[in-house]
Motif scaffolding. Sequence first.
Motif, PDB file in Angstrom:
ATOM      1  N   VAL A 211       0.706  -1.296   0.196  1.00  0.00           N
ATOM      2  CA  VAL A 211       0.106  -0.095   0.073  1.00  0.00           C
ATOM      3  C   VAL A 211       1.033   1.255   0.178  1.00  0.00           C
ATOM      4  O   VAL A 211       1.806   1.406   0.766  1.00  0.00           O
ATOM      5  CB  VAL A 211      -0.848   0.050   1.147  1.00  0.00           C
ATOM      6  CG1 VAL A 211      -1.704   1.337   1.183  1.00  0.00           C
ATOM      7  CG2 VAL A 211      -1.899  -1.036   1.067  1.00  0.00           C
ATOM      8  N   LEU A 213       1.052   5.277   0.086  1.00  0.00           N
ATOM      9  CA  LEU A 213       0.233   6.533   0.697  1.00  0.00           C
ATOM     10  C   LEU A 213       0.946   7.649   0.780  1.00  0.00           C
ATOM     11  O   LEU A 213       2.307   7.751   1.401  1.00  0.00           O
ATOM     12  CB  LEU A 213      -0.386   6.204   2.103  1.00  0.00           C
ATOM     13  CG  LEU A 213      -1.421   7.166   2.879  1.00  0.00           C
ATOM     14  CD1 LEU A 213      -2.053   6.440   3.688  1.00  0.00           C
ATOM     15  CD2 LEU A 213      -0.642   8.042   3.417  1.00  0.00           C
ATOM     16  N   THR A 240       4.022   3.614  -6.505  1.00  0.00           N
ATOM     17  CA  THR A 240       3.099   2.416  -7.027  1.00  0.00           C
ATOM     18  C   THR A 240       3.625   1.619  -8.046  1.00  0.00           C
ATOM     19  O   THR A 240       3.457   0.414  -8.015  1.00  0.00           O
ATOM     20  CB  THR A 240       1.514   2.881  -7.034  1.00  0.00           C
ATOM     21  OG1 THR A 240       0.968   3.465  -5.981  1.00  0.00           O
ATOM     22  CG2 THR A 240       0.610   1.658  -7.393  1.00  0.00           C
ATOM     23  N   TYR A 251      -1.135  -1.154  -4.183  1.00  0.00           N
ATOM     24  CA  TYR A 251      -2.780  -0.241  -4.080  1.00  0.00           C
ATOM     25  C   TYR A 251      -2.074   1.146  -3.906  1.00  0.00           C
ATOM     26  O   TYR A 251      -1.506   1.361  -2.889  1.00  0.00           O
ATOM     27  CB  TYR A 251      -3.375  -0.890  -3.046  1.00  0.00           C
ATOM     28  CG  TYR A 251      -3.530  -2.227  -3.090  1.00  0.00           C
ATOM     29  CD1 TYR A 251      -4.659  -2.609  -4.081  1.00  0.00           C
ATOM     30  CD2 TYR A 251      -3.052  -3.222  -2.402  1.00  0.00           C
ATOM     31  CE1 TYR A 251      -4.576  -4.153  -4.319  1.00  0.00           C
ATOM     32  CE2 TYR A 251      -3.426  -4.468  -2.710  1.00  0.00           C
ATOM     33  CZ  TYR A 251      -3.979  -4.760  -3.465  1.00  0.00           C
ATOM     34  OH  TYR A 251      -4.735  -6.307  -3.490  1.00  0.00           O
ATOM     35  N   VAL A 253      -3.056   4.813  -2.529  1.00  0.00           N
ATOM     36  CA  VAL A 253      -4.084   5.584  -1.811  1.00  0.00           C
ATOM     37  C   VAL A 253      -3.747   7.162  -2.370  1.00  0.00           C
ATOM     38  O   VAL A 253      -2.623   7.520  -2.289  1.00  0.00           O
ATOM     39  CB  VAL A 253      -3.918   5.436  -0.437  1.00  0.00           C
ATOM     40  CG1 VAL A 253      -4.907   6.205   0.452  1.00  0.00           C
ATOM     41  CG2 VAL A 253      -4.049   4.047   0.132  1.00  0.00           C
ATOM     42  N   THR A 266      -6.540   6.616   8.229  1.00  0.00           N
ATOM     43  CA  THR A 266      -6.287   5.871   6.879  1.00  0.00           C
ATOM     44  C   THR A 266      -5.202   4.785   6.679  1.00  0.00           C
ATOM     45  O   THR A 266      -5.574   3.820   6.268  1.00  0.00           O
ATOM     46  CB  THR A 266      -5.755   7.130   5.968  1.00  0.00           C
ATOM     47  OG1 THR A 266      -6.463   8.217   5.937  1.00  0.00           O
ATOM     48  CG2 THR A 266      -5.347   6.552   4.508  1.00  0.00           C
ATOM     49  N   ASP A 269      -7.005   1.639   8.256  1.00  0.00           N
ATOM     50  CA  ASP A 269      -8.005   1.074   7.291  1.00  0.00           C
ATOM     51  C   ASP A 269      -7.312   0.297   6.164  1.00  0.00           C
ATOM     52  O   ASP A 269      -7.930  -0.691   5.536  1.00  0.00           O
ATOM     53  CB  ASP A 269      -8.732   2.312   6.489  1.00  0.00           C
ATOM     54  CG  ASP A 269      -9.842   2.725   7.737  1.00  0.00           C
ATOM     55  OD1 ASP A 269     -10.121   2.308   8.659  1.00  0.00           O
ATOM     56  OD2 ASP A 269     -10.259   4.102   7.385  1.00  0.00           O
ATOM     57  N   GLN A 270      -5.994   0.615   6.026  1.00  0.00           N
ATOM     58  CA  GLN A 270      -5.413   0.105   4.793  1.00  0.00           C
ATOM     59  C   GLN A 270      -4.551  -1.331   5.462  1.00  0.00           C
ATOM     60  O   GLN A 270      -3.949  -1.891   4.412  1.00  0.00           O
ATOM     61  CB  GLN A 270      -4.278   1.048   4.075  1.00  0.00           C
ATOM     62  CG  GLN A 270      -5.003   2.312   3.519  1.00  0.00           C
ATOM     63  CD  GLN A 270      -5.742   1.719   2.483  1.00  0.00           C
ATOM     64  OE1 GLN A 270      -5.340   0.938   1.690  1.00  0.00           O
ATOM     65  NE2 GLN A 270      -6.871   2.616   2.151  1.00  0.00           N
ATOM     66  N   ARG A 273      -5.031  -4.897   3.944  1.00  0.00           N
ATOM     67  CA  ARG A 273      -4.630  -5.510   2.486  1.00  0.00           C
ATOM     68  C   ARG A 273      -3.295  -5.198   2.364  1.00  0.00           C
ATOM     69  O   ARG A 273      -3.002  -5.134   1.303  1.00  0.00           O
ATOM     70  CB  ARG A 273      -5.663  -4.687   1.476  1.00  0.00           C
ATOM     71  CG  ARG A 273      -5.625  -3.203   1.370  1.00  0.00           C
ATOM     72  CD  ARG A 273      -6.014  -2.676   0.097  1.00  0.00           C
ATOM     73  NE  ARG A 273      -5.974  -1.274   0.109  1.00  0.00           N
ATOM     74  CZ  ARG A 273      -6.464  -0.301  -1.058  1.00  0.00           C
ATOM     75  NH1 ARG A 273      -6.850  -1.361  -2.148  1.00  0.00           N
ATOM     76  NH2 ARG A 273      -6.328   0.804  -1.255  1.00  0.00           N
ATOM     77  N   ALA A 274      -2.472  -5.062   3.506  1.00  0.00           N
ATOM     78  CA  ALA A 274      -1.052  -4.571   3.035  1.00  0.00           C
ATOM     79  C   ALA A 274      -0.162  -5.849   3.733  1.00  0.00           C
ATOM     80  O   ALA A 274      -0.491  -6.303   4.972  1.00  0.00           O
ATOM     81  CB  ALA A 274      -0.671  -3.587   3.723  1.00  0.00           C
ATOM     82  N   MET A 277       3.433  -1.440   3.970  1.00  0.00           N
ATOM     83  CA  MET A 277       3.316  -0.232   3.724  1.00  0.00           C
ATOM     84  C   MET A 277       4.211   1.000   3.466  1.00  0.00           C
ATOM     85  O   MET A 277       5.216   0.814   4.159  1.00  0.00           O
ATOM     86  CB  MET A 277       2.368   0.322   4.980  1.00  0.00           C
ATOM     87  CG  MET A 277       0.901  -0.170   5.149  1.00  0.00           C
ATOM     88  SD  MET A 277      -0.330   0.811   6.285  1.00  0.00           S
ATOM     89  CE  MET A 277      -0.559   1.932   4.800  1.00  0.00           C
TER      90      MET A 277
END
Length: 440
Positions: A211, A213, A240, A251, A253, A266, A269-270, A273-274, A277
Motif C-alpha cells: 500500500v 500512501l 506504486t 495499491y 491511496v 487511513t 484502514d489500509q 490489505r497490506a 506499507m
Amino acid sequence: MSTAATRPADQDHLWSVDEHLEDILATVRPLEPIELQLLDAQGCVLVEDVTVPVSLPPFDNSSMDGYAVRVADVAGASEEFPAVLEVVGDVAAGQAELLQVGPGQAARIMTGAPLPPGAETVVPVEWTDGGLGEGPVTGMRARSLAPEGGLGDVHVYRPAEARAHVRAQGSDVKAGDRALEAGTVLGPPQIALLAAIGRGTVRVRPRPRVVVLSTGSELVQPDETLGSGQIYDSNSFALTAAARDAGAIAYRVGAVADDVETLRSTIEDQLVRADLMVTTGGVSVGAYDVVKEALSHVGDEDEAGSGVEFRKLAMQPGKPQGFGSIGPDHIPLLALPGNPVSSYVSFEIFVRPAIRTLMGLEDVHRPRATATLTADKALSSPKGRRQFLRGAYADGEVRPVGGAGSHLIAALAHADALIVVPEDVESVEPGAEVEVVLLG
C-alpha cells in the motif's frame, strides 16, 4: 525492530545507508507459501522443485506437415525419378488410432501428430506432389475440401534420413527431470512449462501487497485543477508503479491531508490489505510533517515490538527516513521523504529490496556495474554522505542527467541508472570509474 534497538538512538546520529538497509532486511521476512492456480502464480516465486511427471514430448511426433514413410522407400528419390507411394490415410494431432505404414506406403501426417508404427521418417509436403500428380506443392489442401487427399498415391521428390523432421519422445524434458528449481520467478515461459507437464497448481510465495500512501495538503490528483500553492501528486504514482515493477501487487491511496488523526485512521484502514506499507512525505523536521507525528508513538498502543523509528541518514537525496512495523500483525512500514527524487531513490535503495525479500528471492538488489564517468566537469558530493545521482548508462559509460536537486522529476524520467558517490569522496573527475545502480 530488535536490530534497530542495538543502534545509537540520539537524534543527531547519522545512520549509514548500509545500517538502515541492514535493519530493514533483518526485520522483513518472506511471506508464507500458498498453493495457487497457474495464472494466479504469475510473478510469484516457487518454494519447491518441480519434477517432470511425463516426458515432453510424450511420444515421437512430426515437426512438419508431410508424409510418414520408411527410409528405404524414398532412398534415391528425385524430381526426375520420384518415389511413388500408396497413401494409407491421415494421422492428425490428437488421433487415438494410428495407421500402420508398411513397405511402399505413406501416411499423410500433420504437425504434432504421433509418428505411426512402421514409419521411420517424415517427408515435408513441399518435397511431394501432395497426391495431385502435378509436381511439387507448397502445402496440403484442407481435408474438408479434399478428403480424397488422404488416399491414392503420392510422388516424393527427395530422400529423407531416418527420423528427419521427427521430434523424439523426451527430447524436451524426460520424466523424472527437474523442470524448475525452487526460487524461480514464474513468468510466461515457466507457466507454459508447468502447464505442459500437467501441473494445474503450484506452491509459491505470493506477491506482496504493498500500500502506497502520500501525504500533503498541497497535493492534487492529476486531471484536477491546481489551486494556489498546490502541486500534483506524483509520488504515489511513481512508487506504486515502482512497487509493481519490483513484483508486488500495489495499491495506491489518494493523498492524505496534513492531519494526524486522518493519517492514522487511513493507515489503520489500509492495514487489512497490506503486507508492506510505504508512505511518502511528512518525515522531516517541519511543523507539518505529520507522518512523523502520527507514527512516532504508534507502538505504544500496539503489541510489543511495534513502532516506527525516524532517522537521519548519511545519504543524499533521502536523508530523513522512517522504518518499523505497525498494527497487531506488525506490518512493515517504510516512511520515505516527500521530495520526488528523494522518494524514488529511497524506494530503489530500501523498499525494493524489502519487497523482493517478502517474495522470497535471494538476490533482492538491483544489478550494479562499474562505469566510466563522462561529464563536462567534476561532480561534487557532500562530505560524509553517500550521494546517488541520476545518470544515463550505455556501453560501460555513464553521464549525469540533471542536477542534484531532489525535486528534478524531468531529469529522473530520462535516467536509467544511479551514480553512487561514496561517503569519503567529495569530487569525481570526468573519466573516473564509478559504481552505478542499473534501474532498467
